[in-house]
Structure formats: C-alpha cells, structure tokens
Scaffold this motif. Structure first.
Motif, mmCIF file in Angstrom:
data_model
loop_
_atom_site.group_PDB
_atom_site.id
_atom_site.type_symbol
_atom_site.label_atom_id
_atom_site.label_comp_id
_atom_site.label_asym_id
_atom_site.label_seq_id
_atom_site.Cartn_x
_atom_site.Cartn_y
_atom_site.Cartn_z
ATOM 1 N N ARG A 228 84.021 -76.772 107.509
ATOM 2 C CA ARG A 228 85.462 -75.946 108.351
ATOM 3 C C ARG A 228 86.751 -76.209 107.474
ATOM 4 N NH1 ARG A 228 87.250 -78.338 113.780
ATOM 5 N NH2 ARG A 228 88.523 -79.990 112.762
ATOM 6 N N ASP A 229 87.265 -76.886 107.357
ATOM 7 C CA ASP A 229 88.481 -77.095 105.784
ATOM 8 C C ASP A 229 87.899 -75.788 105.231
ATOM 9 O OD1 ASP A 229 89.336 -78.267 108.715
ATOM 10 O OD2 ASP A 229 89.137 -80.218 107.434
ATOM 11 N N SER A 230 86.868 -76.209 104.836
ATOM 12 C CA SER A 230 86.919 -75.305 103.653
ATOM 13 C C SER A 230 86.824 -74.544 103.679
ATOM 14 C CB SER A 230 85.415 -76.003 102.469
ATOM 15 O OG SER A 230 85.348 -75.568 102.186
ATOM 16 N N ILE A 231 85.877 -73.869 104.645
ATOM 17 C CA ILE A 231 85.993 -72.517 105.415
ATOM 18 C C ILE A 231 87.361 -71.413 105.371
ATOM 19 C CG2 ILE A 231 84.572 -70.389 106.573
ATOM 20 C CD1 ILE A 231 82.345 -72.815 107.139
ATOM 21 N N ARG A 232 87.868 -72.909 105.867
ATOM 22 C CA ARG A 232 89.447 -71.970 106.535
ATOM 23 C C ARG A 232 90.507 -71.704 105.364
ATOM 24 N NH1 ARG A 232 91.385 -75.604 110.811
ATOM 25 N NH2 ARG A 232 91.608 -77.063 109.097
ATOM 26 N N GLU A 233 90.223 -72.289 104.621
ATOM 27 C CA GLU A 233 91.392 -72.933 102.707
ATOM 28 C C GLU A 233 90.533 -71.422 102.288
ATOM 29 O OE1 GLU A 233 92.650 -75.129 99.358
ATOM 30 O OE2 GLU A 233 91.368 -76.037 101.176
ATOM 31 N N SER A 234 89.159 -70.906 102.424
ATOM 32 C CA SER A 234 88.747 -70.678 101.093
ATOM 33 C C SER A 234 89.142 -68.843 101.759
ATOM 34 C CB SER A 234 87.059 -70.132 101.257
ATOM 35 O OG SER A 234 86.776 -71.857 100.491
ATOM 36 N N PHE A 235 89.175 -68.555 102.849
ATOM 37 C CA PHE A 235 89.058 -67.417 103.995
ATOM 38 C C PHE A 235 90.373 -66.826 103.750
ATOM 39 C CE2 PHE A 235 90.720 -65.337 107.534
ATOM 40 C CZ PHE A 235 89.569 -63.545 108.044
ATOM 41 N N ALA A 236 91.778 -68.168 103.784
ATOM 42 C CA ALA A 236 93.247 -68.044 104.284
ATOM 43 C C ALA A 236 93.447 -66.839 102.471
ATOM 44 C CB ALA A 236 93.748 -68.677 104.605
ATOM 45 N N LYS A 237 92.382 -67.631 101.365
ATOM 46 C CA LYS A 237 93.056 -67.290 100.576
ATOM 47 C C LYS A 237 92.585 -66.816 99.288
ATOM 48 C CE LYS A 237 91.887 -69.417 95.164
ATOM 49 N NZ LYS A 237 91.573 -69.621 93.961
ATOM 50 N N MET A 239 91.859 -63.396 101.911
ATOM 51 C CA MET A 239 92.713 -62.266 102.870
ATOM 52 C C MET A 239 93.935 -61.993 102.023
ATOM 53 S SD MET A 239 91.044 -61.546 105.143
ATOM 54 C CE MET A 239 92.524 -60.870 106.338
ATOM 55 N N ARG A 240 94.507 -62.936 101.166
ATOM 56 C CA ARG A 240 95.953 -63.659 100.923
ATOM 57 C C ARG A 240 95.547 -62.248 99.606
ATOM 58 N NH1 ARG A 240 97.292 -68.145 101.464
ATOM 59 N NH2 ARG A 240 96.373 -68.869 99.425
ATOM 60 N N GLU A 241 94.617 -62.899 98.495
ATOM 61 C CA GLU A 241 94.125 -62.093 97.324
ATOM 62 C C GLU A 241 94.020 -60.643 97.516
ATOM 63 O OE1 GLU A 241 91.415 -64.848 95.412
ATOM 64 O OE2 GLU A 241 92.782 -65.825 94.792
ATOM 65 N N TRP A 243 94.979 -59.025 100.793
ATOM 66 C CA TRP A 243 96.418 -58.229 100.448
ATOM 67 C C TRP A 243 97.413 -58.077 99.577
ATOM 68 C CZ3 TRP A 243 101.770 -60.379 100.705
ATOM 69 C CH2 TRP A 243 102.556 -59.786 100.755
ATOM 70 N N LEU A 244 96.954 -58.757 98.309
ATOM 71 C CA LEU A 244 97.656 -58.249 97.004
ATOM 72 C C LEU A 244 97.550 -58.217 96.363
ATOM 73 C CD1 LEU A 244 99.079 -62.455 96.199
ATOM 74 C CD2 LEU A 244 100.202 -60.408 97.644
ATOM 75 N N LYS A 245 96.159 -57.185 96.237
ATOM 76 C CA LYS A 245 95.141 -56.703 95.651
ATOM 77 C C LYS A 245 95.040 -55.263 96.051
ATOM 78 C CE LYS A 245 92.602 -60.084 93.183
ATOM 79 N NZ LYS A 245 91.156 -60.652 92.537
ATOM 80 N N GLY A 246 95.359 -55.533 97.593
ATOM 81 C CA GLY A 246 95.303 -53.792 97.721
ATOM 82 C C GLY A 246 94.163 -53.890 98.198
ATOM 83 N N GLU A 247 92.725 -54.251 98.489
ATOM 84 C CA GLU A 247 92.401 -54.122 98.702
ATOM 85 C C GLU A 247 91.735 -54.530 100.004
ATOM 86 O OE1 GLU A 247 90.096 -57.091 96.047
ATOM 87 O OE2 GLU A 247 90.317 -55.109 94.408
ATOM 88 N N LEU A 248 90.298 -54.013 100.114
ATOM 89 C CA LEU A 248 90.052 -54.201 101.698
ATOM 90 C C LEU A 248 89.459 -54.961 101.759
ATOM 91 C CD1 LEU A 248 89.841 -53.131 104.867
ATOM 92 C CD2 LEU A 248 87.569 -51.356 104.161
ATOM 93 N N PRO A 249 89.489 -55.917 102.905
ATOM 94 C CA PRO A 249 88.278 -57.462 103.167
ATOM 95 C C PRO A 249 86.851 -56.992 103.675
ATOM 96 C CG PRO A 249 90.536 -57.024 104.808
ATOM 97 C CD PRO A 249 90.574 -56.465 104.001
ATOM 98 N N VAL A 250 85.941 -57.607 103.427
ATOM 99 C CA VAL A 250 84.960 -57.899 104.146
ATOM 100 C C VAL A 250 84.263 -59.182 104.213
ATOM 101 C CG1 VAL A 250 82.726 -57.061 103.517
ATOM 102 C CG2 VAL A 250 84.695 -55.477 102.723
#
Length: 411
Positions: A228-237, A239-241, A243-250
């Motif tokens: 769960r901690d790994s999934i949360r960290e990966s998902f936050a990373k 989403m952040r990337e 947003w910075l690239k201007g891409e739509l998260p899927v």
C-alpha cells in the motif's frame, strides 16, 4: 533544544525568569486557536491586510508634525526655543529621526497595545536630552505596596532598573479597567487572524499542488501494508510527473480515484478571503478602501475620506501620544503654559480647488491674512500682507445699531 531556544529568546527580550514572575516561563509565543494556527505579535505583520493596516496607521502618525506650543495672550505659538521642541519635532535621539520615532510608537500601539519611551536627563538640570523607544517586553509595570506604579526596565546587559512614570513615558492603548497595559489585538482576535492564515495556507497549498484536489485511491486488488505504501508513493509520483509534463493521467481498470476536497466554489474561497480583509479592517478600525479593497468605496472626495480616517482611526492614537508626552515630559507648572500637539491640517488639505475655496472663505471673513495663506501653502511671505481685511459692505452689528439710532434721532 526547544526549551533552550525559548530561554535564550526570553532572556534576550529581558523577561524575568524567576518564580515570582511566571510570565517569563510561558515558552509558547502564541495562544491556541480554533483553526489550530499559532498566532503571536509577529503574525499580524505576516497577514497582508493587517500589515497594510498597521503600516497605514503608523506611517501616517509618523509623518504628522508634532509641535510643542506655548500659550500666550495673543494665542498659541510654537515653543521653538525649548530644547524639547527639537526632540519631538526633529530628532528624539542620536540614531532616530522624529518620523521614525513616532512611527515606532504607533507600531507598538497597533501590535502590542502599549508603547514605552525611556527619557535620558542631565543630572544637574534634569533637562531631557534624549527620548528612546523601548520594546514592551523589556518593561514590566508593577503596583507597589504603597499603591504607586513602578516600571522595571531590563537593560541590554540584563540589569533591571526601577523607574517612575516620567522616566519611561508609558503610552497605553485601548485596554480594560485596572489594566496597566493596553490590549494586544492578536490576543483578543487570535481566532479571526488564525482563520485568515488558514485560508491563505489552504489557497497556497491548493494552487501549489497544481490545483489538484486530494482524494482516495481505491483498487479491487488485495495488498499488504508495505505494498500500500509503495502504491501510494508511486501514484503520487505519477500524478506529479503528469502535471509537470502537462499530460493527462490514466489509471488501469481496477483503480479508481475519488476526490474528497470541497471545491473552491462550494467553500466560497474568494468570498472568505474578502470577508477576512473586512475582519482585519474592523480589528484595526481602518476604512476598507484604504486596505485596497475598493468594492464598497463610497467617499465622494479625498478630504471626506481623510477626515473619516483622521476622526475614527488616527485621533485616538494621536491623543494618547499627546497626553502621555504632556504628562511625562512636562511638569505640573509647565503644563499650564506648554503642551504637545500634532498638526493634522495636512491631512485635511483636500485638492487645490477645495483649498482655494477654503482660503477665500476665511479671507473674506477676516479670519486669516494673505501671509498666513502663503505659509500654509509653503510659499514665502511678502511685505504688507499681514493685515486682516473684511468686505466693505459688512460692518459690526453695534455700529449698525448706533447708525440707526442716530438716524431716528435726526428725524
């Protein structure tokens, strides 16, 4: 380590850390608030609306000329021959101008509810040669057993000195009955200020995260706590990337994201921020339009706005300072002849058209000379312009009565 830092800070401020003076042991600078935001004296200056109100009041008080006047048979005159005139009008001490000194007193009154001024006198003549503002934390008022009020000043070397009122010149802000010092706004209105800080913090965090709401990530898969901690960290990373690239998260088919943050339009974010500006204006009693909130500005002209600001905001500060100086810098005999007073005419000057009409009315009424008008406009005086003139079609009522009686007797 925090306790050591707190001790060092309070010792530097000059607070007594004895058992008989427990206020020095209050390590927390701010009191708890409903918004869970710590509020102290410095917080006021970090709130933009409060900073604007405090700066407006203090800088305006600083630029208003302060004079020492002498009463005479023909009216008052400036007592420029008295050394105290130079102190309050030009330079109260060797490292401050009069503007900085008056401004410092106003800032202390606005933020702490109290101001102090240490007066240095010549030992032989007791003449005042210096007036220095002192931070409120370095002065502790105390009622003695005899009923007198003593002021304990902690000097920079840590030595405490007992002073009388005339030596420390206290200026008390708005306060309660029996209180030796005035109220500090952040102590009375900490919850309102905390809400302002909380709203600003919310906006900063919201827009700082790319205006992305927080939420819950759900999935149909089973996983351990470590996963769960790994999934949360990966998902936050991810989403952040994105947003910075201007891409739509899927997300994949088994994963769903549910926002839980209240949208800004539902939370009335903008309305709340504007309301807090009005709250700050009420606390410091400053007209709302002078805090750059122009939605409800209703003044027809500059003179009317300045008079409102002078009457209901500045005058209490000016009067407190004047009476404190009269009480502490002048003895009983001198107060019958001398007094300190601010010259507020500059705030009521208005525009050139209003001033011209004002001068004409005074001139036609015989209440002012041409040279006095020139002095008010900072123009050089001229010879032969010191006479009071009145219109030829006007005369004293006594003269008119005598003329009518003479005419009646002639008939």
């Amino acid at each position: 380590m925090n306790v050591i830092r707190s001790l060092a800070r309070f010792v530097a401020k000059g607070l007594d850390l004895s058992l008989t003076s427990p206020q020095g042991w209050a390590f927390q600078d701010g009191s708890p608030t409903w918004a869970n935001v710590k509020i102290d004296a410095d917080t006021q200056l970090k709130i933009s609306a409060a900073y604007s109100a405090i700066r407006l009041i203090s800088e305006t008080v600083g630029i208003i000329p302060l004079h020492l006047y002498r009463r005479t048979a023909k009216g008052r005159v400036k007592a420029t021959d008295d050394p105290r005139y130079t102190l309050v009008h030009d330079q109260p001490n060797e490292y401050m101008t009069a503007v900085e000194w008056k401004e410092a007193m106003a800032v202390s009154l606005c933020t702490l509810g109290q101001a102090y001024n240490y007066t240095t006198r010549m030992e032989s003549t007791r003449r005042i040669i210096s007036i220095q503002p002192v931070h409120k934390s370095r002065v502790r008022p105390e009622i003695s057993q005899a009923g007198d009020i003593d002021y304990w000043l902690t000097k920079r070397n840590g030595v405490q000195e007992k002073l009388k009122r005339a030596q420390i010149c206290p200026i008390r802000g708005f306060g309660g009955v029996g209180d030796l010092e005035g109220y500090a706004p952040h102590k009375l209105h900490g919850n309102s200020m905390a809400l302002t800080v909380a709203v600003e913090k919310y906006g900063a965090e919201f827009f700082g995260s790319g205006a992305r709401p927080t939420g819950i990530l759900t999935t149909k898969s089973d996983f351990s706590e470590k996963s769960r901690d790994s999934i949360r960290e990966s998902f936050a990373k991810y989403m952040r990337e994105s947003w910075l690239k201007g891409e739509l998260p899927v997300l994949d088919a088994d994963t769903e994201y549910k926002p839980i943050t209240t949208p800004n339009d539902e939370a009335q974010f903008i309305e709340t921020r504007k309301l807090q500006i009005a709250e700050i204006a009420r606390i410091y009693r400053v007209p709302l339009h002078m805090l750059m909130e122009m939605d409800k500005a209703s003044y027809a002209n500059t003179e009317q706005a300045n008079k409102h600001f002078l009457d209901y905001t500045l005058m209490p500060y000016l009067t407190r300072i004047e009476q404190a100086l009269n009480s502490c810098l002048l003895d009983g005999a001198e107060r019958r002849e001398l007094y300190f007073q601010f010259d507020v005419r500059g705030l009521l000057r208005g525009d050139s058209t209003q001033r011209a009409a004002y001068y004409v009315a005074l001139r036609n009424a015989g209440a002012i000379t041409q040279n006095e008008i020139r002095e008010l406009e900072e123009m050089a005086t001229v010879d032969g312009a010191d006479d009071l003139l009145v219109p030829l079609n006007m005369a004293p009522s006594d003269l008119l009565r005598s003329l009518l009686e003479e005419k009646k007797g002639a008939v």
